[in-house]
Motif scaffolding. Structure first.
Motif, mmCIF file in Angstrom:
data_model
loop_
_atom_site.group_PDB
_atom_site.id
_atom_site.type_symbol
_atom_site.label_atom_id
_atom_site.label_comp_id
_atom_site.label_asym_id
_atom_site.label_seq_id
_atom_site.Cartn_x
_atom_site.Cartn_y
_atom_site.Cartn_z
ATOM 1 N N PRO A 87 30.490 91.700 9.987
ATOM 2 C CA PRO A 87 30.549 93.104 9.817
ATOM 3 C C PRO A 87 32.006 93.591 9.695
ATOM 4 C CG PRO A 87 28.972 92.631 11.593
ATOM 5 C CD PRO A 87 29.558 91.466 11.474
ATOM 6 N N GLU A 88 33.019 92.757 10.341
ATOM 7 C CA GLU A 88 34.392 93.339 10.456
ATOM 8 C C GLU A 88 35.072 92.654 8.903
ATOM 9 O OE1 GLU A 88 32.563 93.375 13.847
ATOM 10 O OE2 GLU A 88 33.041 91.519 12.826
ATOM 11 N N ILE B 14 25.254 83.295 -15.194
ATOM 12 C CA ILE B 14 26.290 83.219 -16.178
ATOM 13 C C ILE B 14 27.617 83.393 -15.414
ATOM 14 C CG2 ILE B 14 24.945 83.887 -17.928
ATOM 15 C CD1 ILE B 14 26.349 86.750 -17.866
ATOM 16 N N GLY B 15 27.789 83.766 -14.139
ATOM 17 C CA GLY B 15 28.900 83.992 -13.599
ATOM 18 C C GLY B 15 28.895 84.509 -12.062
ATOM 19 N N ILE B 16 29.798 85.019 -11.643
ATOM 20 C CA ILE B 16 29.832 85.355 -10.242
ATOM 21 C C ILE B 16 30.712 86.693 -10.066
ATOM 22 C CG2 ILE B 16 31.929 84.010 -9.310
ATOM 23 C CD1 ILE B 16 30.066 83.763 -6.684
ATOM 24 N N GLN B 17 30.153 87.726 -9.493
ATOM 25 C CA GLN B 17 30.900 89.120 -9.148
ATOM 26 C C GLN B 17 30.983 88.976 -7.582
ATOM 27 O OE1 GLN B 17 32.443 91.476 -11.041
ATOM 28 N NE2 GLN B 17 33.322 91.714 -9.115
ATOM 29 N N GLU B 18 32.336 88.809 -7.231
ATOM 30 C CA GLU B 18 32.552 88.937 -5.641
ATOM 31 C C GLU B 18 32.717 90.379 -5.328
ATOM 32 O OE1 GLU B 18 34.014 84.649 -4.619
ATOM 33 O OE2 GLU B 18 35.531 85.954 -5.175
ATOM 34 N N VAL B 19 32.449 90.833 -4.221
ATOM 35 C CA VAL B 19 32.803 92.197 -3.416
ATOM 36 C C VAL B 19 32.853 91.994 -2.018
ATOM 37 C CG1 VAL B 19 30.644 92.966 -3.529
ATOM 38 C CG2 VAL B 19 32.444 94.637 -3.361
ATOM 39 N N GLY B 20 34.169 92.513 -1.680
ATOM 40 C CA GLY B 20 34.444 92.257 -0.245
ATOM 41 C C GLY B 20 35.256 93.420 0.427
ATOM 42 N N ALA B 21 35.162 93.310 1.763
ATOM 43 C CA ALA B 21 35.936 94.479 2.492
ATOM 44 C C ALA B 21 36.352 93.825 3.932
ATOM 45 C CB ALA B 21 35.331 95.638 2.617
ATOM 46 N N LYS B 22 37.349 94.389 4.384
ATOM 47 C CA LYS B 22 37.804 94.149 5.887
ATOM 48 C C LYS B 22 37.739 95.550 6.581
ATOM 49 C CE LYS B 22 40.237 89.693 5.368
ATOM 50 N NZ LYS B 22 41.823 89.245 5.465
ATOM 51 N N GLU B 23 37.040 95.743 7.667
ATOM 52 C CA GLU B 23 37.090 96.916 8.496
ATOM 53 C C GLU B 23 36.635 98.023 7.457
ATOM 54 O OE1 GLU B 23 36.806 96.998 11.639
ATOM 55 O OE2 GLU B 23 37.842 95.009 12.213
ATOM 56 N N GLU C 245 37.582 101.047 1.673
ATOM 57 C CA GLU C 245 38.139 100.223 0.351
ATOM 58 C C GLU C 245 37.584 98.957 0.312
ATOM 59 O OE1 GLU C 245 42.278 100.699 0.314
ATOM 60 O OE2 GLU C 245 42.446 98.831 1.302
ATOM 61 N N ALA C 246 37.300 98.711 -0.801
ATOM 62 C CA ALA C 246 36.691 97.166 -1.028
ATOM 63 C C ALA C 246 37.573 96.573 -2.281
ATOM 64 C CB ALA C 246 35.012 97.315 -1.282
ATOM 65 N N ALA D 3 24.482 97.654 8.453
ATOM 66 C CA ALA D 3 25.080 97.394 9.805
ATOM 67 C C ALA D 3 25.653 96.067 9.514
ATOM 68 C CB ALA D 3 23.946 97.241 10.857
ATOM 69 N N SER D 4 25.123 94.983 8.639
ATOM 70 C CA SER D 4 25.696 93.683 8.623
ATOM 71 C C SER D 4 26.887 93.876 7.919
ATOM 72 C CB SER D 4 24.701 92.977 8.064
ATOM 73 O OG SER D 4 24.512 93.295 6.592
ATOM 74 N N LEU D 5 27.441 94.883 7.194
ATOM 75 C CA LEU D 5 28.577 94.950 6.354
ATOM 76 C C LEU D 5 29.519 95.852 7.205
ATOM 77 C CD1 LEU D 5 27.224 95.386 2.860
ATOM 78 C CD2 LEU D 5 28.080 93.392 3.980
ATOM 79 N N GLY D 6 29.314 96.242 8.409
ATOM 80 C CA GLY D 6 30.079 97.254 9.245
ATOM 81 C C GLY D 6 29.927 98.522 8.992
ATOM 82 N N LEU D 7 28.815 98.853 8.292
ATOM 83 C CA LEU D 7 28.672 100.393 8.418
ATOM 84 C C LEU D 7 27.313 100.757 9.015
ATOM 85 C CD1 LEU D 7 29.482 100.870 4.697
ATOM 86 C CD2 LEU D 7 30.604 101.669 6.498
ATOM 87 N N GLY D 8 26.953 101.874 9.457
ATOM 88 C CA GLY D 8 25.915 102.504 10.201
ATOM 89 C C GLY D 8 25.699 103.844 10.312
ATOM 90 N N ASP D 9 24.793 104.307 11.358
ATOM 91 C CA ASP D 9 24.563 105.626 11.337
ATOM 92 C C ASP D 9 26.009 106.715 11.705
ATOM 93 O OD1 ASP D 9 21.969 105.292 10.578
ATOM 94 O OD2 ASP D 9 21.188 105.407 12.546
ATOM 95 N N ALA D 10 26.708 106.043 12.360
ATOM 96 C CA ALA D 10 27.951 106.849 12.912
ATOM 97 C C ALA D 10 28.567 107.075 11.685
ATOM 98 C CB ALA D 10 28.614 105.995 13.772
ATOM 99 N N GLU D 11 28.676 106.401 10.713
ATOM 100 C CA GLU D 11 29.677 106.378 9.741
ATOM 101 C C GLU D 11 29.377 107.725 8.775
ATOM 102 O OE1 GLU D 11 28.255 103.306 9.690
ATOM 103 O OE2 GLU D 11 29.772 103.212 11.323
#
Length: 220
Positions: free
Chosen positions: A77-78, A93-102, A108-109, A211-219
Motif C-alpha cells: 500500500p505504501e 503488445i506491450g506494457i503500461q506501468e503506473v505506480g506511486a509512493k504514499e 500523484e502517480a 486499500a491495497s494501493l494505499g487508499l480507503g474510506d478515510a481519503e
C-alpha cells in the motif's frame, strides 16, 4: 480462494476503444517476453535508464519475466507499481506501468511503458497512457501524473504533449558512459480534463483494490 482474494489488483481492468490493460498472469508474461525478445526499440537510441534490452533475444525475454514478477511481488500500500499488459485483439503488445509512493499524501502517480516494435506508430502509446490516466485521476483521485523521457525520444514526448503534460524540469543520468538528459513531464487534473479524448472503462476497482494501493474510506 482465488488469486484476486490474495492480490485484489488482479480484479482491475482498463478498457479503451481498442485495448485492454490488466495485471499479467503467467501466460501474459510469456507473451510479453516474446514481444520483448522480438524487439522494443531501434538500435540507435536507448530509451531506458537501465539498458535491459542490450542482450540476446532469449535473455531479453527472461529479463522481462523476472523483472515483472519482482515488481508484482513488491506491491505494498505504501509503494507500488502495476505492470499492466496491453492487449489488442487478444494479443499482448506491450506494457503500461503506473505506480506511486504514499499516494494518500502525494496524490500523484508515475507512468512508464513500452510497445513491441511491430506495434509502433499506430496510436497505441497514446491510448494506453490515456487509460492509466483515467485510472489515476478518476479511479484514484490523484491531482498529478508524472512521466519522463530521454532527450530525443520524440515518440514519448509526443504522447506527453498530446495528453496535456507540461515540462517539469530535467535530470541528468550517465548511461553507457554518456551523460543523457532526462526530461520530466507533469500533468495536472485540469490539463488532463482539457485534453481528455479517449473513453476509458475502469472495471474491478473496489474498496479492497483501493486499500491495497494505499487508499480507503478515510481519503474521501
Amino acid at each position: 480462494m482465488t488469486l484476486t482474494d490474495y492480490l485484489p489488483v488482479y480484479r482491475l481492468r482498463l478498457r479503451t476503444e481498442r485495448l485492454e490493460l490488466r495485471m499479467p498472469d503467467l501466460d501474459d508474461l510469456v507473451a510479453l517476453a516474446d514481444q520483448a525478445a522480438a524487439g522494443v526499440h531501434g538500435p540507435d537510441f536507448m530509451p531506458f535508464l537501465t539498458p535491459w534490452t542490450e542482450c540476446e533475444p532469449l535473455e531479453r525475454g527472461r529479463r522481462t519475466v523476472t523483472h515483472q514478477m519482482s515488481v508484482i511481488a513488491g506491491i505494498t500500500p505504501e509503494s507500488w507499481m502495476l505492470p499492466l499488459v496491453v492487449v489488442h485483439e487478444g494479443q499482448v503488445i506491450g506494457i503500461q506501468e503506473v505506480g506511486a509512493k504514499e499516494i494518500k499524501a502525494t496524490r500523484e502517480a508515475n507512468t512508464g511503458s513500452w510497445l513491441a516494435l511491430a506495434h509502433h506508430g499506430k496510436g497505441f502509446g497514446t491510448e494506453m497512457r490515456a487509460a492509466v490516466l483515467e485510472f489515476v485521476f478518476t479511479g484514484l483521485g490523484a491531482d498529478f501524473a508524472l512521466s519522463a523521457s530521454f532527450e530525443g525520444n520524440r515518440a514519448s514526448e509526443g504522447v506527453s504533449r498530446k495528453l496535456g503534460y507540461k515540462a517539469d524540469g530535467i535530470d541528468h543520468h550517465v548511461l553507457q558512459g554518456v551523460r543523457r538528459q532526462d526530461n520530466r513531464w507533469r500533468l495536472t487534473r485540469a490539463d488532463w480534463e482539457a485534453h481528455r479524448k479517449h473513453e476509458v472503462a475502469i472495471e474491478g476497482l473496489d474498496a479492497e483494490v483501493l486499500a491495497s494501493l494505499g487508499l480507503g474510506d478515510a481519503e474521501e
